[in-house]
Design a protein around this motif. Structure first.
Motif, short mmCIF file in Angstrom:
data_model
loop_
_atom_site.label_atom_id
_atom_site.label_comp_id
_atom_site.label_asym_id
_atom_site.label_seq_id
_atom_site.Cartn_x
_atom_site.Cartn_y
_atom_site.Cartn_z
N SER A 303 0.82 -1.21 0.00
CA SER A 303 0.00 0.00 0.00
C SER A 303 0.85 1.26 0.00
O SER A 303 0.39 2.33 -0.39
N ARG A 304 2.11 1.15 0.45
CA ARG A 304 2.98 2.31 0.45
C ARG A 304 3.70 2.47 -0.90
O ARG A 304 3.87 3.58 -1.39
N ILE A 305 4.14 1.37 -1.47
CA ILE A 305 4.92 1.46 -2.70
C ILE A 305 4.02 1.48 -3.93
O ILE A 305 4.38 2.03 -4.97
N ASN A 306 2.82 0.90 -3.80
CA ASN A 306 1.92 0.81 -4.93
C ASN A 306 1.62 2.20 -5.51
O ASN A 306 1.32 3.14 -4.81
N GLY A 307 1.70 2.31 -6.81
CA GLY A 307 1.38 3.57 -7.48
C GLY A 307 2.56 4.47 -7.73
O GLY A 307 2.43 5.48 -8.40
N ALA A 308 3.76 4.14 -7.19
CA ALA A 308 4.94 4.94 -7.47
C ALA A 308 5.54 4.55 -8.80
O ALA A 308 5.49 3.40 -9.20
N GLN A 309 6.10 5.52 -9.50
CA GLN A 309 6.78 5.21 -10.76
C GLN A 309 8.06 4.43 -10.52
O GLN A 309 8.46 3.63 -11.36
N ALA A 310 8.72 4.70 -9.40
CA ALA A 310 10.01 4.07 -9.16
C ALA A 310 10.32 4.07 -7.67
O ALA A 310 9.77 4.87 -6.91
N VAL A 311 11.22 3.19 -7.29
CA VAL A 311 11.81 3.19 -5.96
C VAL A 311 13.22 3.74 -6.09
O VAL A 311 13.98 3.34 -6.98
N ILE A 312 13.57 4.68 -5.22
CA ILE A 312 14.92 5.22 -5.22
C ILE A 312 15.58 4.89 -3.89
O ILE A 312 15.06 5.23 -2.82
N PHE A 313 16.71 4.20 -3.95
CA PHE A 313 17.47 3.84 -2.77
C PHE A 313 18.55 4.90 -2.53
O PHE A 313 19.31 5.25 -3.45
N LEU A 314 18.60 5.40 -1.32
CA LEU A 314 19.59 6.40 -0.93
C LEU A 314 20.56 5.74 0.04
O LEU A 314 20.13 5.22 1.08
N HIS A 315 21.86 5.80 -0.24
CA HIS A 315 22.79 5.05 0.60
C HIS A 315 24.23 5.48 0.34
O HIS A 315 24.53 6.17 -0.65
N SER A 316 25.12 5.06 1.23
CA SER A 316 26.55 5.28 1.05
C SER A 316 27.10 4.33 0.00
O SER A 316 26.58 3.23 -0.21
N ALA A 317 28.20 4.74 -0.64
CA ALA A 317 28.84 3.90 -1.65
C ALA A 317 29.95 3.04 -1.07
O ALA A 317 30.52 2.22 -1.79
N VAL A 318 30.28 3.20 0.23
CA VAL A 318 31.43 2.46 0.75
C VAL A 318 31.20 1.81 2.11
O VAL A 318 32.01 0.99 2.54
N LYS A 319 30.15 2.15 2.81
CA LYS A 319 29.97 1.62 4.17
C LYS A 319 29.20 0.30 4.15
O LYS A 319 28.56 -0.07 3.17
N GLY A 320 29.26 -0.43 5.27
CA GLY A 320 28.77 -1.80 5.31
C GLY A 320 27.29 -1.96 5.03
O GLY A 320 26.88 -2.82 4.24
N THR A 321 26.45 -1.13 5.67
CA THR A 321 25.01 -1.28 5.48
C THR A 321 24.58 -0.79 4.11
O THR A 321 23.84 -1.47 3.39
#
Length: 633
Positions: A303-321
């Motif tokens: 119900s939260r993601i439904n209807g979005a054109q895309a999912v965008i992930f925001l994150h570090s390029a070098v850290k573990g998580t």
């Protein structure tokens, strides 16, 4: 006062031997023997690196899947001593030196305690000589270490199931309100400390517009379907976010617990991408329903993601998580969308996913570099497009292009706030670019209706034609020009394009090696028609010049295709003409140095070297797409 040390190759000066050593290795591809021959003062800086023997973090086979490494149930080795995941944009403190000399606090530069007991007092992933069990903890203990960030304002008392925040907001906050008739752009998914801080900045930017009664006060809620923040480090990083403290209606510790990656007893991924990966896979292995089940507070419920054109992930390029967990989450979400029994819609087109990743300062240590190479290759298999930003480039961006974001001073240190202001400004343009075409004189915004897939599809077609399904890597650039009361002319357009592609890079890249790009012109309402007329007439000729994208007939052979597309957006809140750009698959100096470093270090006995070997084919597949090498056939 310390004496600086100069590099004999380029004469650049450094404060410490360690910084010079890293510079010689990464920037000049110089091995240790050669570096020591030319700089004997480096002798003390070549010890204590990640090549030393390291203890293990164990993921028991009967309680946790190893995710993509299901055949191996021992996790990677991590640097001796306490480590923790990222805070701020990429990391919570100054970059870790690769020197093992003692500090005043009794630790080495890797955080290693100088005593022989080999345990951490609190924090991160424990790296004592005993293995760490990745099974769920029932004690409720959180072993974590606070960084140098401001102390979070945690309310007292025990967490409760339905305790409410003192801040009066709609359920789950205004960016999560749903209108069935609206075509939302994004669902934003912050992963790790970097992602959490970027989610905070987006929320607070939207609230700044709302609280100020500005004309675009509802633009972010119209663009964003929902937001979520997840992290392996819940006690310090996730619990200290604005998202947990204020945006969500539950008690912050309830939010931190519900949105945690991995079992309760483990805090942080120890700056090791494989630990972040395995922790994320453990979370999915606990789910009985669809994507993540009830874990993460239902953040990824359909119900939260439904209807979005895309999912965008925001994150570090070098850290573990950020590097470890994001590819797993992207893969699981993609599988959930493909499953006909899962009620995701995403406009019935399948999942479109972007990665917005943040590169650290150039003094990244060996472990971060290894994380970056492997994480980049893994991510490129799971998302459609990657947009990398570089902290050092963000630092150099003019203040006039930064978004005004109020309230971040309680949650982020100064340098991270400033970096996020330009990154959010760039994302804001991307978010607002989906407005419907048109707009009269009274409109506060209008444009061409630029869909998210329009940003990467031309280059994705080229990737597919070449037999490679990897993500398109899109290098961001952002520039502006002010014409005052004068007209926007061809000369002004030429200056704007030059400034954007040379001085406006938000990550270092060679613009003459790209495959084309997506361009968006932002204008004040009063200049919109004038700019559109000039751009339609002259932009293609200007952008193909040798000093720009270098795609003219004299620069390329055969029928090579370099798609470019110019779109338009007018906004009532700006007084300059801006050029927003994403350049397809150019050569990128930082990533090239990482790849060259990986090639020199792979094949060794250490865990990170074995990890490089394991992923090397994937790494090479990604790097074969950067630049025009594979197009010259």
């Amino acid at each position: 006062m310390s004496t600086k040390i100069a590099c004999d190759e380029c004469e650049k000066e450094f404060e410490t031997p360690t910084e010079l050593h890293q510079h010689l290795e990464l920037d000049h591809q110089m091995d240790t023997d050669e570096a020591l021959r030319r700089h004997p003062e480096l002798m003390g800086s070549v010890t204590g690196t990640v090549d030393d023997e390291q203890p293990e973090v164990t993921f028991p086979e009967d309680e946790v899947s190893a995710g993509e490494n299901s055949s191996e149930n021992t996790g990677p080795e991590v640097p001796d001593g306490e480590t923790t995941d990222e805070v701020g944009v990429t990391y919570d403190e100054e970059p870790v030196d690769v020197v093992g000399t003692p500090n005043d606090d009794g630790t080495s530069d890797f955080g290693e305690e100088t005593s022989t007991e080999g345990s951490t007092e609190d924090g991160g992933v424990s790296v004592s000589q005993e293995s760490v069990d990745m099974s769920p903890s029932t004690s409720g203990s959180n072993r974590s270490r606070s960084g140098e960030e401001p102390e979070p304002n945690v309310s007292g008392g025990e967490p409760t199931e339905e305790s409410e925040s003192v801040r009066a907001v709609d359920q789950d906050g205004h960016l999560d309100q749903f209108d069935a008739d609206r075509n939302y752009r994004w669902f934003l998914f912050g992963v790790g400390g970097c992602g959490g801080n970027l989610i905070d900045s987006v929320i607070l930017r939207s609230e700044t517009l709302r609280n100020g009664g500005m004309e675009l006060d509802d633009a972010w809620p119209k663009a964003v379907r929902g937001v979520a923040t997840t992290n392996t480090n819940s006690a310090d990083e996730l619990n200290g976010t604005y998202y947990a403290q204020e945006y969500r209606t539950k008690d912050a510790r309830d939010v931190a617990r519900e949105y945690k990656i991995g079992p309760d007893g483990i805090e942080g991924a120890g700056a090791v991408e494989q630990i972040g990966s395995q922790a994320a896979q453990w979370t999915f292995d606990q789910a009985e329903d669809d994507f993540a089940g009830l874990q993460w507070g239902g953040a990824a419920d359909h119900s939260r993601i439904n209807g979005a054109q895309a999912v965008i992930f925001l994150h570090s390029a070098v850290k573990g998580t950020g590097t470890g967990a994001t590819p797993v989450i992207a893969q699981e979400l993609d599988a959930a969308v493909d499953n006909n029994e899962t009620p995701y819609d995403l406009l019935n087109t399948g999942l479109t996913s972007f990665s917005v990743s943040v590169l650290p300062d150039s003094t990244a240590d060996e472990l971060e570099t290894s994380n970056g190479i492997v994480g980049f290759a893994r991510l490129a298999k799971e998302v459609d497009a990657i947009i990398p930003f570089d902290n050092e480039n963000l630092d150099e961006t003019p203040d006039s292009l930064r978004a005004n974001i109020e309230g971040t001073d309680n949650y982020q240190v100064h340098k991270y706030r400033e970096r996020n202001e330009i990154l959010v400004s760039f994302l804001e343009t991307f978010a607002f670019s989906g407005v419907q075409k048109g707009g009269d004189e009274g409109s506060v915004m209008g444009g061409d209706g630029f869909d998210l897939e329009d940003a990467y599809n031309p280059a994705r077609v080229l990737n597919t034609d070449d037999g490679n399904s990897m993500a398109v890597v899109m290098a961001p650039a952002y520039g502006e020009i002010r014409t005052g009361s004068g007209e926007f002319t061809q000369q002004a357009l030429e200056s704007l394009v030059t400034n954007t592609l040379t001085e406006g890079k938000l990550v270092d890249f060679d613009h003459e090696t790209g495959w084309g790009g997506a361009f968006l012109f932002e204008t004040p309402q009063s200049q919109h028609k004038q700019v559109e007329k000039v751009v339609n007439r002259h932009f293609d000729d200007i952008v193909e010049r040798p000093e720009h994208l270098n795609t003219g007939e004299d620069a390329v052979e055969g029928d090579q295709m370099f798609p470019t597309r110019a779109q338009y957006l007018f906004r009532s809140d700006i007084d300059s003409v801006r050029l927003w750009a994403l350049i397809y698959n150019p050569e990128m100096s930082r990533l090239t140095r990482w790849r060259n470093w990986g090639e020199r270090h792979r094949g060794g006995p250490q865990q990170y070297q074995q990890r490089l070997d394991e992923k090397w084919d994937e790494i090479e597949s990604v790097f074969s797409l950067l630049g025009r090498k594979n197009l010259e056939q």
